[in-house]
Design an enzyme around this catalytic site. Structure first.
Site, PDB file in Angstrom:
ATOM      1  CG  ASN A 121     -22.313 -21.376 -22.650  1.00  0.00           C
ATOM      2  OD1 ASN A 121     -22.993 -21.518 -23.678  1.00  0.00           O
ATOM      3  ND2 ASN A 121     -20.994 -21.286 -22.671  1.00  0.00           N
ATOM      4  CD1 TRP A 122     -28.420 -24.295 -21.682  1.00  0.00           C
ATOM      5  CD2 TRP A 122     -29.903 -24.704 -23.319  1.00  0.00           C
ATOM      6  NE1 TRP A 122     -29.651 -24.483 -21.104  1.00  0.00           N
ATOM      7  CE2 TRP A 122     -30.579 -24.729 -22.078  1.00  0.00           C
ATOM      8  CE3 TRP A 122     -30.637 -24.928 -24.491  1.00  0.00           C
ATOM      9  CZ2 TRP A 122     -31.953 -24.983 -21.976  1.00  0.00           C
ATOM     10  CZ3 TRP A 122     -32.011 -25.173 -24.384  1.00  0.00           C
ATOM     11  CH2 TRP A 122     -32.652 -25.210 -23.143  1.00  0.00           C
ATOM     12  CE  LYS A 123     -19.741 -24.774 -22.392  1.00  0.00           C
ATOM     13  NZ  LYS A 123     -18.506 -25.363 -21.898  1.00  0.00           N
ATOM     14  CG  HIS A 138     -16.845 -19.921 -23.640  1.00  0.00           C
ATOM     15  ND1 HIS A 138     -16.135 -21.074 -23.835  1.00  0.00           N
ATOM     16  CD2 HIS A 138     -17.598 -20.116 -22.530  1.00  0.00           C
ATOM     17  CE1 HIS A 138     -16.453 -21.947 -22.877  1.00  0.00           C
ATOM     18  NE2 HIS A 138     -17.347 -21.396 -22.077  1.00  0.00           N
ATOM     19  CD  GLU A 144     -16.454 -24.584 -24.755  1.00  0.00           C
ATOM     20  OE1 GLU A 144     -17.520 -24.173 -25.240  1.00  0.00           O
ATOM     21  OE2 GLU A 144     -16.381 -25.237 -23.697  1.00  0.00           O
ATOM     22  CD  GLU A 164     -16.765 -20.156 -18.276  1.00  0.00           C
ATOM     23  OE1 GLU A 164     -17.704 -20.772 -17.786  1.00  0.00           O
ATOM     24  OE2 GLU A 164     -16.577 -20.064 -19.507  1.00  0.00           O
ATOM     25  N   GLY A 180     -15.943 -28.478 -18.021  1.00  0.00           N
ATOM     26  CA  GLY A 180     -16.399 -29.780 -18.502  1.00  0.00           C
ATOM     27  C   GLY A 180     -15.592 -30.959 -17.979  1.00  0.00           C
ATOM     28  CB  SER A 200     -16.620 -28.572 -12.943  1.00  0.00           C
ATOM     29  OG  SER A 200     -16.030 -29.116 -14.114  1.00  0.00           O
TER      30      SER A 200
HETATM   31  P1  13P Z   1     -19.092 -26.687 -17.445  1.00  0.00           P
HETATM   32  O1  13P Z   1     -20.052 -26.162 -16.414  1.00  0.00           O
HETATM   33  O2  13P Z   1     -19.659 -27.791 -18.264  1.00  0.00           O
HETATM   34  O3  13P Z   1     -17.765 -26.993 -16.845  1.00  0.00           O
HETATM   35  O4  13P Z   1     -18.847 -25.491 -18.510  1.00  0.00           O
HETATM   36  C1  13P Z   1     -18.541 -24.223 -18.041  1.00  0.00           C
HETATM   37  C2  13P Z   1     -18.633 -23.279 -19.173  1.00  0.00           C
HETATM   38  O5  13P Z   1     -17.862 -23.341 -20.118  1.00  0.00           O
HETATM   39  C3  13P Z   1     -19.701 -22.254 -19.123  1.00  0.00           C
HETATM   40  O6  13P Z   1     -19.482 -21.235 -20.041  1.00  0.00           O
END
Ligand code: 13P
Length: 249
Positions: free
Chosen positions: A8-10, A93, A95, A163, A169, A208
């Site tokens: 997931n590149w966000k 997600h 976020e 997650e 992150g 992570s």
């Molecule tokens: P990280 O791998 O940066 O912790 O992010 C996980 C994530 O939100 C994937 O959707």
């Protein structure tokens, strides 16, 4: 069950980063892993990402609206993602839940929209730090499964992304025990509600994941893949995570 390794590149990625998708696609073609590989770049790159991936890896979207079309400025429907060549969309997600106030009901509607469009939905759930500290991780995840997973689930149309918010992150992945416990609980919830079909839905862990911890996480029971954020932006690290799936073979 063949695992899914998803990146997931966000909100990251411009034209030069298409070269990274090409590099990963080449790596996958040269050494086919025992896994399906998916990258979800920003929607501006999807069509071009599909071209450079050339069928060697799948490309997905990061979010969609529940409607097919209409007066929703800035919105992207699941049908539009499919039209752009996406095979998958991430919905719910944390976020999006956090920053855009998404409710379980909206997430379920988005997952339904993905099923309507004929693409896979990765439905994300996960507890907060305080819910975990209060011993409510399982009930929080169970509630999100009840509210965010629509009726009519099929394993070809849906996956779950577990997650934990505190692991995203932060460099602090959940422990093996925590992952195994929550994944077992998610499986129980899916089977209680959907029977045999619930047994086949892939449950991905995210938070992570890196080249060092991926192999052991992927080997845990009921882990059907990983959802990778930060490390999916670094080609060498994402390739190392892909190679870690041989542990599942
Ligand atoms: P990280 O791998 O940066 O912790 O992010 C996980 C994530 O939100 C994937 O959707």
């Amino acid at each position: 069950m063949r695992p899914l390794i998803a990146g997931n590149w966000k909100m990251n990625g411009l034209t030069p980063q298409l070269a990274e998708i090409e590099a990963i696609a080449t790596c996958v073609a040269e050494t086919p892993p025992f896994a399906d590989i998916l990258i979800c770049p920003p929607s501006t790159l999807i069509t071009r990402a599909v071209q450079v991936a050339a069928g060697r890896i799948a490309i997905g979207g990061q979010d969609c609206r529940k409607e097919i079309a209409g007066a929703f400025t800035g919105g992207i429907s699941a049908e539009m993602l499919r039209d752009a060549g996406a095979s998958t969309v991430i919905v719910g997600h944390s976020e999006c839940r956090q920053h855009y106030g998404e409710t379980n009901a909206l997430v379920a509607a988005k997952a339904k929209a993905a099923m309507r469009a004929g693409i896979l939905a990765i439905i994300c759930i996960g507890e907060t730090k305080s819910q975990r500290q209060e011993g409510k991780a399982l009930s929080a995840c169970g509630d999100q499964i009840s509210g965010s997973v629509p009726e009519g689930i099929t394993s070809s149309a849906n996956a779950i992304g577990y997650e934990p918010l505190w692991a995203i992150g932060t460099g602090e992945s959940a422990t093996h025990e925590e992952i195994a416990e929550v994944h077992a609980h998610i499986r129980q919830c899916l089977v209680a509600r959907f029977g045999a079909e619930g047994k086949k839905v892939r449950i991905l862990y995210g938070g992570s994941v890196d080249p060092i911890n991926a192999r052991e996480i992927l080997a845990l029971p009921e882990v059907g893949g990983v959802l990778v954020g930060g490390e999916s932006l670094k080609t060498a690290d994402f390739e190392a995570i892909i190679k870690a799936v041989s542990a599942k073979a």
